[in-house]
Design a protein around this motif. Structure first.
Motif, PDB file in Angstrom:
ATOM      1  N   MET A   1      66.142  58.168  78.037  1.00  0.00           N
ATOM      2  CA  MET A   1      64.998  57.828  77.200  1.00  0.00           C
ATOM      3  C   MET A   1      63.715  57.870  78.022  1.00  0.00           C
ATOM      4  N   HIS A   2      62.684  58.405  77.425  1.00  0.00           N
ATOM      5  CA  HIS A   2      61.377  58.511  78.068  1.00  0.00           C
ATOM      6  C   HIS A   2      60.423  57.492  77.444  1.00  0.00           C
ATOM      7  N   LEU A   3      60.011  56.490  78.222  1.00  0.00           N
ATOM      8  CA  LEU A   3      59.136  55.441  77.719  1.00  0.00           C
ATOM      9  C   LEU A   3      57.863  55.382  78.544  1.00  0.00           C
ATOM     10  N   PHE A   4      56.717  55.534  77.876  1.00  0.00           N
ATOM     11  CA  PHE A   4      55.416  55.340  78.496  1.00  0.00           C
ATOM     12  C   PHE A   4      54.849  54.041  77.916  1.00  0.00           C
ATOM     13  N   LEU A   5      54.718  53.012  78.740  1.00  0.00           N
ATOM     14  CA  LEU A   5      54.313  51.693  78.275  1.00  0.00           C
ATOM     15  C   LEU A   5      52.962  51.345  78.865  1.00  0.00           C
ATOM     16  N   LEU A   6      52.008  50.991  78.013  1.00  0.00           N
ATOM     17  CA  LEU A   6      50.608  50.815  78.387  1.00  0.00           C
ATOM     18  C   LEU A   6      50.175  49.372  78.188  1.00  0.00           C
ATOM     19  N   GLY A   7      49.393  48.859  79.156  1.00  0.00           N
ATOM     20  CA  GLY A   7      48.857  47.519  79.036  1.00  0.00           C
ATOM     21  C   GLY A   7      47.786  47.401  77.979  1.00  0.00           C
ATOM     22  N   ASN A   8      47.108  48.499  77.678  1.00  0.00           N
ATOM     23  CA  ASN A   8      46.109  48.541  76.618  1.00  0.00           C
ATOM     24  C   ASN A   8      45.685  49.995  76.428  1.00  0.00           C
ATOM     25  N   THR A   9      44.798  50.252  75.486  1.00  0.00           N
ATOM     26  CA  THR A   9      44.425  51.614  75.107  1.00  0.00           C
ATOM     27  C   THR A   9      43.903  52.470  76.255  1.00  0.00           C
ATOM     28  N   PRO A  10      43.151  51.953  77.256  1.00  0.00           N
ATOM     29  CA  PRO A  10      42.666  52.828  78.326  1.00  0.00           C
ATOM     30  C   PRO A  10      43.760  53.617  79.041  1.00  0.00           C
ATOM     31  N   GLY A  11      44.974  53.101  79.050  1.00  0.00           N
ATOM     32  CA  GLY A  11      46.065  53.815  79.707  1.00  0.00           C
ATOM     33  C   GLY A  11      46.414  55.135  79.051  1.00  0.00           C
ATOM     34  N   LEU A  12      46.014  55.331  77.793  1.00  0.00           N
ATOM     35  CA  LEU A  12      46.339  56.569  77.095  1.00  0.00           C
ATOM     36  C   LEU A  12      45.747  57.771  77.813  1.00  0.00           C
ATOM     37  N   GLU A  13      44.533  57.646  78.312  1.00  0.00           N
ATOM     38  CA  GLU A  13      43.910  58.742  79.050  1.00  0.00           C
ATOM     39  C   GLU A  13      44.697  59.088  80.302  1.00  0.00           C
ATOM     40  N   ARG A  14      45.327  58.104  80.903  1.00  0.00           N
ATOM     41  CA  ARG A  14      46.037  58.327  82.162  1.00  0.00           C
ATOM     42  C   ARG A  14      47.378  59.030  81.961  1.00  0.00           C
ATOM     43  N   VAL A  15      48.029  58.790  80.837  1.00  0.00           N
ATOM     44  CA  VAL A  15      49.392  59.301  80.649  1.00  0.00           C
ATOM     45  C   VAL A  15      49.477  60.492  79.703  1.00  0.00           C
ATOM     46  N   LYS A  16      48.380  60.879  79.068  1.00  0.00           N
ATOM     47  CA  LYS A  16      48.440  61.827  77.963  1.00  0.00           C
ATOM     48  C   LYS A  16      49.103  63.147  78.336  1.00  0.00           C
ATOM     49  N   GLU A  17      48.763  63.715  79.498  1.00  0.00           N
ATOM     50  CA  GLU A  17      49.350  65.008  79.864  1.00  0.00           C
ATOM     51  C   GLU A  17      50.854  64.891  80.116  1.00  0.00           C
ATOM     52  N   ASP A  18      51.257  63.854  80.843  1.00  0.00           N
ATOM     53  CA  ASP A  18      52.680  63.690  81.135  1.00  0.00           C
ATOM     54  C   ASP A  18      53.482  63.418  79.864  1.00  0.00           C
ATOM     55  N   PHE A  19      52.930  62.588  78.991  1.00  0.00           N
ATOM     56  CA  PHE A  19      53.608  62.301  77.722  1.00  0.00           C
ATOM     57  C   PHE A  19      53.783  63.578  76.905  1.00  0.00           C
ATOM     58  N   LEU A  20      52.719  64.335  76.717  1.00  0.00           N
ATOM     59  CA  LEU A  20      52.789  65.542  75.887  1.00  0.00           C
ATOM     60  C   LEU A  20      53.647  66.619  76.515  1.00  0.00           C
ATOM     61  N   ALA A  21      53.713  66.661  77.845  1.00  0.00           N
ATOM     62  CA  ALA A  21      54.537  67.655  78.514  1.00  0.00           C
ATOM     63  C   ALA A  21      56.018  67.481  78.181  1.00  0.00           C
ATOM     64  N   LEU A  22      56.399  66.270  77.805  1.00  0.00           N
ATOM     65  CA  LEU A  22      57.791  65.993  77.453  1.00  0.00           C
ATOM     66  C   LEU A  22      58.052  66.107  75.952  1.00  0.00           C
ATOM     67  N   CYS A  23      57.031  66.499  75.184  1.00  0.00           N
ATOM     68  CA  CYS A  23      57.140  66.546  73.722  1.00  0.00           C
ATOM     69  C   CYS A  23      57.369  67.959  73.182  1.00  0.00           C
ATOM     70  N   GLY A  24      57.675  68.909  74.046  1.00  0.00           N
ATOM     71  CA  GLY A  24      57.951  70.256  73.579  1.00  0.00           C
ATOM     72  C   GLY A  24      56.753  71.175  73.661  1.00  0.00           C
ATOM     73  N   GLU A  25      56.950  72.448  73.300  1.00  0.00           N
ATOM     74  CA  GLU A  25      55.902  73.461  73.439  1.00  0.00           C
ATOM     75  C   GLU A  25      54.729  73.203  72.501  1.00  0.00           C
ATOM     76  N   LYS A  26      54.989  72.751  71.300  1.00  0.00           N
ATOM     77  CA  LYS A  26      53.933  72.445  70.336  1.00  0.00           C
ATOM     78  C   LYS A  26      54.100  70.996  69.886  1.00  0.00           C
TER      79      LYS A  26
END
Length: 225
Positions: free
Chosen positions: A1-26
């Motif tokens: 399981m792939h879990l990205f857990l954020l303390g608050n909304t600012p963390g979204l900018e930090r993880v966005k590329e890594d999260f989307l890279a695991l979500c498939g080509e589109k």
């Protein structure tokens, strides 16, 4: 399981590329929201995720005061990534953990669809969820709630900002957990199958039933074979 857990909304900018890279080509992202105010936050989520490469971002939340479970099920069924936003943790739990949507969410995440939880969404990733005192609006609200069960530990967002050490450590001792996690508002953590693989920002904290909190910085490749 792939879990990205954020303390608050600012963390979204930090993880966005890594999260989307695991979500498939589109990447097709389902964003789960709750409460009357969620539409004001939707444009920010949409902008961050689409700019980072999401092919589609669809929102699930109340419309005219009601959640449409059939529409929500259809959006989730087609999603290659799931985001659970922040807000009222009790309301999120009612909508998504205690509802007919919970089995589908669990099925997809356990099959490898990445899960990104922001504050309330991070809390609900756990089997037993500690609801911080700052998040409780009345003494009658329970301190613990059942969550999705992706983690067998506890996650406490806004950790330093809400001075959460004593509360989190007491919960770890009460529940006989050897280590639990605090996430500051500028921080995020990536867990793979329950193990911490990567941290983002400042700070992720490891807390044990006794002793001081430990700052954790862990740099490792996120993409897995």
């Amino acid at each position: 399981m792939h879990l990205f857990l954020l303390g608050n909304t600012p963390g979204l900018e930090r993880v966005k590329e890594d999260f989307l890279a695991l979500c498939g080509e589109k990447p097709r992202i389902a964003v789960l929201c709750a409460g009357e105010k969620w539409p004001r936050y939707a444009p920010h989520y949409l902008q961050v995720l689409t700019t980072a490469g999401a092919a589609e971002v669809q929102f699930i939340g109340e419309e005219n005061g009601q959640l449409n479970p059939r529409k929500a099920h259809a959006i989730l069924q087609g999603a290659s990534g799931i985001v659970v936003g922040g807000g009222d943790t009790y309301l999120y739990q009612q909508h998504y953990v205690l509802s007919t949507l919970s089995d589908l969410i669990r099925q997809k995440v356990r099959a490898g669809v990445p899960y990104l939880g922001i504050s309330a969404g991070a809390i609900l990733s756990c089997l037993t969820c500690l609801i911080p005192e700052e998040d409780r609006t009345s003494p009658e609200q329970p301190h613990y709630l059942p969550g999705f069960g992706f983690m067998s530990t506890l996650v406490f967002p806004h950790f330093s900002e809400w001075d959460g050490f004593a509360e989190l450590q007491a919960a770890a001792a009460e529940l006989h957990m050897q280590e639990v996690w605090g996430l500051d508002e500028q921080a995020a953590a990536y867990f793979h199958d329950g193990t911490l693989h990567h941290t983002y920002g400042e700070w992720v904290w490891k807390v044990k039933p006794t002793g001081e909190a430990q700052k954790i910085m862990k740099d490792a490749p996120v993409l897995l074979d």
